[in-house]
Enzyme design. Structure first.
Site, PDB file in Angstrom:
ATOM      1  N   TRP A  74       4.624  -0.619  10.207  1.00 14.57           N
ATOM      2  CA  TRP A  74       3.520   0.001  10.956  1.00 14.57           C
ATOM      3  C   TRP A  74       3.713  -0.211  12.454  1.00 14.57           C
ATOM      4  CZ3 TRP A  74      -0.861  -2.218   7.417  1.00 14.57           C
ATOM      5  CH2 TRP A  74      -1.112  -1.319   6.368  1.00 14.57           C
TER       6      TRP A  74
ATOM      7  N   ALA B  98       0.766   4.190  -1.055  1.00 12.78           N
ATOM      8  CA  ALA B  98       0.228   5.523  -0.771  1.00 12.78           C
ATOM      9  C   ALA B  98      -0.094   5.714   0.706  1.00 12.78           C
ATOM     10  CB  ALA B  98      -1.029   5.765  -1.612  1.00 12.78           C
ATOM     11  N   ASP B  99       0.009   4.659   1.495  1.00  7.40           N
ATOM     12  CA  ASP B  99      -0.372   4.739   2.903  1.00  7.40           C
ATOM     13  C   ASP B  99       0.563   5.681   3.672  1.00  7.40           C
ATOM     14  OD1 ASP B  99      -2.013   3.332   5.196  1.00  7.40           O
ATOM     15  OD2 ASP B  99       0.076   3.388   5.866  1.00  7.40           O
ATOM     16  N   ILE B 100      -0.017   6.622   4.380  1.00  6.80           N
ATOM     17  CA  ILE B 100       0.772   7.623   5.099  1.00  6.80           C
ATOM     18  C   ILE B 100       1.614   6.981   6.199  1.00  6.80           C
ATOM     19  CG2 ILE B 100       0.635   9.645   6.608  1.00  6.80           C
ATOM     20  CD1 ILE B 100      -1.795  10.544   5.000  1.00  6.80           C
TER      21      ILE B 100
ATOM     22  N   PRO C 276       0.843  -1.204   0.000  1.00 11.71           N
ATOM     23  CA  PRO C 276       0.000   0.000   0.000  1.00 11.71           C
ATOM     24  C   PRO C 276       0.876   1.252   0.000  1.00 11.71           C
ATOM     25  CG  PRO C 276       0.114  -0.898   2.212  1.00 11.71           C
ATOM     26  CD  PRO C 276       0.929  -1.821   1.334  1.00 11.71           C
TER      27      PRO C 276
END
Length: 311
Positions: free
Chosen positions: A299, A255-257, A253
């Site tokens: 994450w 584009a995940d910030i 992902p």
């Protein structure tokens, strides 16, 4: 445990505490499962066909890994197999942490993450309808408000089943959501568009335009191509479905910030990298086919660093 003995085998290493540290969006008053760290046990309500079923499972360690053991109390072989399949999907039985760790020997940054989170598996939710609705709820709003909306939605359309002083939930079925009107979700503080996206998605599942069970057999690109035409379902939403629902190991992902912030911190960059820079890094360091696990570990790294700063 008595009844029908059932288990799946997971190749080690495995950390119960780290694997169950991060699970799906909840509030303090509503939980998806009861987790007993002392007994390596988890309990949650699931949909077993058209019926609710209380899944009670324990993780037992062996020399080369672990087994996930349940007392199904079922004589129906089909139901026993359904429970076994649910557990296999939940733990990503086919994803080998041994292969993941071996693939990144010599990669200083990834080895640091592996050292910090040794034995942490991606724990998914095989209820793809719930994952998609949960993801749509979380689009473009903060985590706290998203959790509040999810709780309101479940209490309105789902079922609450208290267990040992904890309110566990059984997520609404597509048929129940499909019968709702947009205004009913608007009254729960959902935006008009979010109300439409959720109810329309449920109606498309019920009328057969979207077959969530068939998604398990599709490739990542086939899933994107199949779902992207539907309103409210963009690439990031589909990537979340593949990561948190289908337990695919190779989803990036970009584009995940959160992922971009983690990369900036781990690689000590001056600025947050853009989406294309994340893709270039993944290609340069050959993250394939473990993009999901690297993302997940990053994450968790970001989450841990944030907690350390606050304490």
């Amino acid at each position: 445990m008595g009844g029908t003995y059932n288990e799946i085998m997971i190749e080690g290493p495995f950390s119960f505490e780290k694997t169950f540290r991060r699970h799906h969006r909840t509030t303090d008053t509503l939980k998806p499962m009861v987790i007993d760290q002392d007994e390596n046990r988890f309990i949650k309500w699931i949909h077993l066909g058209d019926k609710p079923y209380l899944l009670d499972a324990t993780v037992e360690h062996h020399e080369n890994g672990v087994s996930i053991v349940t007392d199904t109390k079922k004589e129906d072989k089909k139901e026993v197999q359904t429970i076994k399949e649910y557990l296999s999907r939940m733990f990503g039985e086919g994803n080998s942490l041994v292969d993941f760790y071996d693939a990144f020997r010599g990669n200083e940054k990834i080895e640091m993450l592996i050292s910090d989170f040794q034995g942490m598996r991606v724990l998914s939710n095989p209820d793809l309808f719930e994952v998609m609705v949960d993801t749509i709820i979380g689009q473009q709003i903060n985590l706290t408000f998203a959790a509040t909306l999810k709780e309101r939605f479940i209490r309105f359309a789902g079922d609450i089943k208290p267990l040992n002083g904890v309110d566990l939930y059984l997520f609404p079925r597509p048929e129940a959501v499909a019968e709702l009107e947009y205004e009913q979700l608007r009254e729960l503080s959902f935006s008009q568009r979010k109300s439409e996206y959720i109810i329309d998605f449920a109606r498309n599942v019920v009328n057969g335009k979207i077959d969530t069970e068939q998604l398990w057999t599709r490739s990542n690109e086939e899933i994107i191509k199949e779902l992207i035409p539907f309103r409210g379902i963009g690439r990031w939403t589909i990537e979340c479905l593949m990561l948190f629902g289908l337990n695919r190991p190779d989803v990036l992902p970009a584009a995940d910030i959160g992922l971009r912030n983690a990369v900036r911190s781990i690689y000590k960059l001056d600025l947050q990298p853009q989406t294309e820079e994340i893709r270039m890094l993944a290609e340069k360091e050959n993250w394939t086919p473990w993009e999901s696990y690297i993302t997940f570990y990053m994450w968790q790294y970001l989450n841990t660093a944030s907690k350390q700063k606050k304490s």
